[in-house]
Write an enzyme that holds these catalytic residues in place. Structure first.
Site, PDB file in Angstrom:
ATOM      1  N   ASP A  42      28.157 -55.194  48.479  1.00  0.00           N
ATOM      2  CA  ASP A  42      28.858 -55.924  49.539  1.00  0.00           C
ATOM      3  C   ASP A  42      27.823 -56.809  50.241  1.00  0.00           C
ATOM      4  OD1 ASP A  42      27.444 -54.282  51.246  1.00  0.00           O
ATOM      5  OD2 ASP A  42      29.194 -53.422  52.256  1.00  0.00           O
ATOM      6  N   CYS A  61      25.576 -50.987  49.144  1.00  0.00           N
ATOM      7  CA  CYS A  61      26.152 -51.414  50.421  1.00  0.00           C
ATOM      8  C   CYS A  61      25.090 -51.132  51.478  1.00  0.00           C
ATOM      9  CB  CYS A  61      27.494 -50.742  50.689  1.00  0.00           C
ATOM     10  SG  CYS A  61      27.455 -48.945  50.788  1.00  0.00           S
ATOM     11  N   GLY A  62      25.465 -51.100  52.758  1.00  0.00           N
ATOM     12  CA  GLY A  62      24.448 -50.916  53.792  1.00  0.00           C
ATOM     13  C   GLY A  62      23.711 -49.593  53.644  1.00  0.00           C
ATOM     14  N   THR A  63      24.489 -48.523  53.542  1.00  0.00           N
ATOM     15  CA  THR A  63      23.910 -47.182  53.403  1.00  0.00           C
ATOM     16  C   THR A  63      24.016 -46.619  51.992  1.00  0.00           C
ATOM     17  OG1 THR A  63      26.053 -46.242  53.950  1.00  0.00           O
ATOM     18  CG2 THR A  63      24.505 -46.574  55.790  1.00  0.00           C
ATOM     19  N   HIS A 102      20.567 -33.330  36.065  1.00  0.00           N
ATOM     20  CA  HIS A 102      21.531 -32.271  36.361  1.00  0.00           C
ATOM     21  C   HIS A 102      22.974 -32.764  36.441  1.00  0.00           C
ATOM     22  CE1 HIS A 102      18.463 -29.254  38.282  1.00  0.00           C
ATOM     23  NE2 HIS A 102      18.051 -29.747  37.125  1.00  0.00           N
ATOM     24  N   HIS A 159      24.232 -27.468  32.877  1.00  0.00           N
ATOM     25  CA  HIS A 159      24.675 -28.621  33.666  1.00  0.00           C
ATOM     26  C   HIS A 159      25.930 -29.258  33.055  1.00  0.00           C
ATOM     27  CE1 HIS A 159      21.072 -28.094  35.935  1.00  0.00           C
ATOM     28  NE2 HIS A 159      20.320 -28.245  34.862  1.00  0.00           N
TER      29      HIS A 159
END
Ligand code: RB5
Length: 155
Positions: free
Chosen positions: A9, A65-67, A98, A133
């Site tokens: 974004d 994105c931002g985070t 994993h 896993h």
């Protein structure tokens, strides 16, 4: 060399552009699904473009994105997508070993280019370990299937 489908974004745009250039220089095939400017957009639209492409054509997705949180929440709604939000090298490595992650989510407002590039490289160079896993991933797939068929989706 990997097939990489990348999307961001507005908050991830700059990191996407920088990463894209470096990954192309390294010889990877990079398919850019946008966004193409810092004009405000909605991250689910780009997560969808990337995840649909990875589901259909394979390779790995990279979403910024931002985070990285919004991208990871959205990406994990897609059957067969295992999206990992990674802020360091250990998490990037484990997400492949994993979790067999096939989409890497990054925070454009959190990571500098150097660390982001290292995270991507660790992600791409690490293999799934299978074994116990794989058993756990099969359980995730069962949950996915159950919820897709339950009529609960979107409620
Ligand atoms: C956009 O301001 C921001 O909310 C978005 O980039 C992302 O961080 C959401 O998870």
């Amino acid at each position: 060399m990997a097939r990489l489908v990348i999307g961001a974004d507005h908050a991830g745009f700059h990191l996407k552009e920088e990463l894209k250039q470096r990954l192309i220089e390294m010889g990877h095939e990079v398919i850019d699904k946008g966004t193409h400017s810092t004009e405000s957009v909605d991250y689910p639209d780009y997560a969808m473009l990337v995840c649909e492409d990875v589901r259909q054509n394979g390779g790995f997705g990279i979403l910024i994105c931002g985070t990285g949180i919004g991208m990871s929440i959205t990406a994990n709604k897609f059957p067969g997508i295992r999206a990992a939000l990674a802020y360091d090298l250990y998490v990037a490595e484990k997400s492949r070993q994993h979790n067999d992650a096939n989409v890497l989510c990054l925070g454009g407002r959190v990571l500098g280019l150097d660390l982001a590039l290292e995270i991507v490289q660790v992600f791409l160079n690490t293999h799934f370990e299978g074994g116990r896993h794989l058993r756990r991933i099969k359980k995730i797939e069962k949950i996915e299937l159950k919820n897709m068929n339950s009529g609960e989706a979107g409620k």
